[in-house]
Design a protein around this motif. Structure first.
Motif, PDB file in Angstrom:
ATOM      1  N   ILE A   7       0.843  -1.176  -0.043  1.00 33.98           N
ATOM      2  CA  ILE A   7      -0.154   0.093   0.060  1.00 33.98           C
ATOM      3  C   ILE A   7       0.941   1.235   0.062  1.00 33.98           C
ATOM      4  O   ILE A   7       0.605   2.233  -0.675  1.00 33.98           O
ATOM      5  N   TYR A   8       1.903   1.168   0.665  1.00 33.53           N
ATOM      6  CA  TYR A   8       2.845   2.314   0.896  1.00 33.53           C
ATOM      7  C   TYR A   8       3.504   2.674  -0.599  1.00 33.53           C
ATOM      8  O   TYR A   8       3.658   3.754  -0.962  1.00 33.53           O
ATOM      9  N   ASN A   9       3.999   1.537  -1.163  1.00 27.44           N
ATOM     10  CA  ASN A   9       4.232   1.710  -2.499  1.00 27.44           C
ATOM     11  C   ASN A   9       3.524   2.270  -3.565  1.00 27.44           C
ATOM     12  O   ASN A   9       3.864   3.321  -4.378  1.00 27.44           O
ATOM     13  N   LYS A  10       1.982   1.857  -3.533  1.00 27.10           N
ATOM     14  CA  LYS A  10       1.380   2.482  -4.430  1.00 27.10           C
ATOM     15  C   LYS A  10       1.058   4.210  -3.936  1.00 27.10           C
ATOM     16  O   LYS A  10       0.692   4.755  -4.800  1.00 27.10           O
ATOM     17  N   LEU A  11       1.018   4.241  -2.899  1.00 26.33           N
ATOM     18  CA  LEU A  11       0.762   5.759  -2.596  1.00 26.33           C
ATOM     19  C   LEU A  11       1.839   6.753  -2.845  1.00 26.33           C
ATOM     20  O   LEU A  11       1.621   7.598  -3.583  1.00 26.33           O
ATOM     21  N   LEU A  12       3.055   6.215  -2.621  1.00 27.58           N
ATOM     22  CA  LEU A  12       4.146   6.622  -2.807  1.00 27.58           C
ATOM     23  C   LEU A  12       4.288   6.822  -4.752  1.00 27.58           C
ATOM     24  O   LEU A  12       4.702   8.084  -4.922  1.00 27.58           O
ATOM     25  N   ALA A  13       3.892   5.881  -5.296  1.00 23.14           N
ATOM     26  CA  ALA A  13       3.782   5.830  -6.578  1.00 23.14           C
ATOM     27  C   ALA A  13       3.118   7.077  -7.271  1.00 23.14           C
ATOM     28  O   ALA A  13       3.266   7.922  -8.014  1.00 23.14           O
ATOM     29  N   ARG A  14       1.797   6.984  -6.473  1.00 22.82           N
ATOM     30  CA  ARG A  14       0.730   8.072  -7.026  1.00 22.82           C
ATOM     31  C   ARG A  14       1.282   9.725  -6.542  1.00 22.82           C
ATOM     32  O   ARG A  14       1.018  10.381  -7.409  1.00 22.82           O
ATOM     33  N   PHE A  15       1.691   9.933  -5.425  1.00 20.99           N
ATOM     34  CA  PHE A  15       1.551  11.002  -4.813  1.00 20.99           C
ATOM     35  C   PHE A  15       3.153  11.643  -4.780  1.00 20.99           C
ATOM     36  O   PHE A  15       3.425  12.822  -4.723  1.00 20.99           O
ATOM     37  N   GLY A  16       4.064  10.689  -4.859  1.00 15.35           N
ATOM     38  CA  GLY A  16       5.687  11.222  -4.718  1.00 15.35           C
ATOM     39  C   GLY A  16       5.856  11.458  -3.111  1.00 15.35           C
ATOM     40  O   GLY A  16       4.931  11.555  -2.431  1.00 15.35           O
ATOM     41  N   GLU A  17       7.163  11.824  -2.973  1.00 12.72           N
ATOM     42  CA  GLU A  17       7.568  11.996  -1.493  1.00 12.72           C
ATOM     43  C   GLU A  17       6.713  13.338  -1.273  1.00 12.72           C
ATOM     44  O   GLU A  17       6.731  14.007  -1.974  1.00 12.72           O
ATOM     45  N   VAL A 178      12.554   5.745  10.460  1.00 13.04           N
ATOM     46  CA  VAL A 178      12.078   6.952  10.779  1.00 13.04           C
ATOM     47  C   VAL A 178      11.557   7.743   9.339  1.00 13.04           C
ATOM     48  O   VAL A 178      10.025   8.019   9.408  1.00 13.04           O
ATOM     49  N   ASN A 179      12.355   7.318   8.144  1.00 14.53           N
ATOM     50  CA  ASN A 179      11.742   7.953   7.162  1.00 14.53           C
ATOM     51  C   ASN A 179      10.653   7.330   6.451  1.00 14.53           C
ATOM     52  O   ASN A 179       9.542   8.124   5.876  1.00 14.53           O
ATOM     53  N   VAL A 180      10.447   5.885   6.801  1.00 15.98           N
ATOM     54  CA  VAL A 180       9.067   5.220   6.282  1.00 15.98           C
ATOM     55  C   VAL A 180       8.047   5.849   7.223  1.00 15.98           C
ATOM     56  O   VAL A 180       6.899   6.165   6.497  1.00 15.98           O
ATOM     57  N   TYR A 181       8.038   5.907   8.351  1.00 14.97           N
ATOM     58  CA  TYR A 181       6.861   6.131   9.089  1.00 14.97           C
ATOM     59  C   TYR A 181       6.426   7.711   8.895  1.00 14.97           C
ATOM     60  O   TYR A 181       5.464   8.095   8.911  1.00 14.97           O
ATOM     61  N   LYS A 182       7.514   8.575   8.725  1.00 14.68           N
ATOM     62  CA  LYS A 182       7.315   9.898   8.314  1.00 14.68           C
ATOM     63  C   LYS A 182       6.253   9.665   6.974  1.00 14.68           C
ATOM     64  O   LYS A 182       5.271  10.476   6.913  1.00 14.68           O
ATOM     65  N   GLU A 183       6.929   9.417   6.102  1.00 15.51           N
ATOM     66  CA  GLU A 183       6.491   9.571   4.665  1.00 15.51           C
ATOM     67  C   GLU A 183       5.124   8.627   4.670  1.00 15.51           C
ATOM     68  O   GLU A 183       4.041   9.069   4.029  1.00 15.51           O
ATOM     69  N   TYR A 184       4.971   7.713   5.199  1.00 20.05           N
ATOM     70  CA  TYR A 184       3.717   6.797   5.256  1.00 20.05           C
ATOM     71  C   TYR A 184       2.379   7.657   5.869  1.00 20.05           C
ATOM     72  O   TYR A 184       1.616   7.760   5.350  1.00 20.05           O
ATOM     73  N   HIS A 185       2.772   8.071   7.012  1.00 20.27           N
ATOM     74  CA  HIS A 185       1.599   9.032   7.575  1.00 20.27           C
ATOM     75  C   HIS A 185       1.439  10.037   6.892  1.00 20.27           C
ATOM     76  O   HIS A 185       0.131  10.575   6.449  1.00 20.27           O
ATOM     77  N   ALA A 186       2.491  10.872   5.964  1.00 23.78           N
ATOM     78  CA  ALA A 186       2.216  12.024   5.063  1.00 23.78           C
ATOM     79  C   ALA A 186       1.189  11.398   3.928  1.00 23.78           C
ATOM     80  O   ALA A 186       0.386  12.364   3.574  1.00 23.78           O
ATOM     81  N   LEU A 187       1.526  10.518   3.291  1.00 24.97           N
ATOM     82  CA  LEU A 187       0.933   9.863   2.200  1.00 24.97           C
ATOM     83  C   LEU A 187      -0.729   9.645   2.596  1.00 24.97           C
ATOM     84  O   LEU A 187      -1.435   9.658   1.829  1.00 24.97           O
ATOM     85  N   VAL A 189      -2.327  11.055   4.845  1.00 27.21           N
ATOM     86  CA  VAL A 189      -3.121  12.391   4.892  1.00 27.21           C
ATOM     87  C   VAL A 189      -3.260  12.722   3.373  1.00 27.21           C
ATOM     88  O   VAL A 189      -4.282  13.395   3.266  1.00 27.21           O
ATOM     89  N   GLU A 190      -2.397  12.585   2.434  1.00 22.72           N
ATOM     90  CA  GLU A 190      -2.556  13.161   1.146  1.00 22.72           C
ATOM     91  C   GLU A 190      -3.854  12.166   0.515  1.00 22.72           C
ATOM     92  O   GLU A 190      -4.665  12.577   0.120  1.00 22.72           O
ATOM     93  N   LEU A 191      -3.998  10.986   0.757  1.00 23.55           N
ATOM     94  CA  LEU A 191      -4.814  10.029   0.321  1.00 23.55           C
ATOM     95  C   LEU A 191      -6.348  10.758   0.988  1.00 23.55           C
ATOM     96  O   LEU A 191      -7.256  10.667   0.017  1.00 23.55           O
ATOM     97  N   ALA A 192      -6.262  10.911   2.123  1.00 27.47           N
ATOM     98  CA  ALA A 192      -7.512  11.321   2.830  1.00 27.47           C
ATOM     99  C   ALA A 192      -8.201  12.389   2.326  1.00 27.47           C
ATOM    100  O   ALA A 192      -9.315  12.664   2.061  1.00 27.47           O
ATOM    101  N   LYS A 193      -7.337  13.294   2.027  1.00 22.50           N
ATOM    102  CA  LYS A 193      -7.615  14.869   1.659  1.00 22.50           C
ATOM    103  C   LYS A 193      -8.001  14.662   0.154  1.00 22.50           C
ATOM    104  O   LYS A 193      -8.971  15.076  -0.034  1.00 22.50           O
TER     105      LYS A 193
END
Length: 215
Positions: A7-17, A178-187, A189-193
């Motif tokens: 799921i993380y990879n899909k979100l990252l692919a769609r929204f980017g860092e 840390v970076n995975v946790y940071k990025e996952y949460h941010a992604l 939020v992006e998906l939810a919005k």
DNA sequence: CGCCAGGGCCTCA
DNA sequence: TGAGGCCATGGC
């Protein structure tokens, strides 16, 4: 059925860092902590206005935050809502930071740090985890309303699961990074919005295929 | 206009 | 220990 990493990879692919957390002034660590309190149940756009006021008055400083009156502080953070409560919370937090300097907090392990932060009136589980992850940059997964909503709809967690349980679910299913946790949460939020709103826009959602669409 | 937003505390069973 | 009430502004 993609797991948490899929799921993380899909979100990252769609929204980017995402490069969270947005920081606008010099004292970024303190600003992140202040922002974590101000954003409680509040749109970030409103938090930015409040932080803008504080920044303009050079208030992003422990000493300045300690010396200002609570009433005055409340008026400055008014755009972020709940300003009376939040002024008191910020006062509690800066008092805590005066007694527990950042360099000292930085030495603590996540477990004791979290327990310590939760002792402050105004810091609950999500705020504590946001501070640990984004201000102190230690691995503690942040769970918010968005996280619960999205992963309930997908079908990976249940309605009756509490904060700690959901947090454990993520931390046991992801590399402790840390970076995975940071990025996952941010992604999240992006998906939810953009898609997984209260009233969801499932069409073209990056997770559409493996979502159970529970409501 | 009503709805909602990157929660947490207090109260009361 | 868990549900419910309360806090409040601004964007849409």
């Amino acid at each position: 059925m993609a797991g948490l990493t899929g799921i993380y990879n899909k979100l990252l692919a769609r929204f980017g860092e995402q490069f969270w957390w947005p920081v606008t002034t010099g004292n970024s660590t303190l600003e992140i902590i202040i922002g974590a309190v101000l954003t409680q149940n509040t749109a970030w756009s409103n938090v930015e206005k409040a932080i803008g006021n504080l920044s303009r008055e050079k208030m992003i400083s422990i000493e300045r935050m300690r010396s200002i009156g609570e009433k005055k502080l409340a008026s400055m953070i008014k755009p972020s809502g709940y300003y009376n409560q939040k002024a008191r919370k910020l006062k509690n937090v800066v008092e805590y930071l005066e007694n527990n300097p950042l360099r000292q907090l930085a030495k603590m392990d996540v477990k004791q740090l979290r327990k310590s932060l939760l002792g402050v009136n105004g810091i609950g589980p999500e705020t504590a985890d946001s501070i640990i992850l984004y201000a102190l940059e230690k691995p503690s997964f942040v769970v918010d309303m968005y996280t619960k909503r999205i992963f309930f709809r997908i079908g990976l967690i249940d309605k009756n699961q509490g904060y700690e349980e959901v947090k454990q679910f993520f931390e046991s299913g992801l590399p402790k990074d840390v970076n995975v946790y940071k990025e996952y949460h941010a992604l999240i939020v992006e998906l939810a919005k953009n898609f997984c709103k209260k009233k969801p826009l499932c069409e073209s959602c990056p997770l559409e295929k493996n979502c159970e669409k529970r409501m």
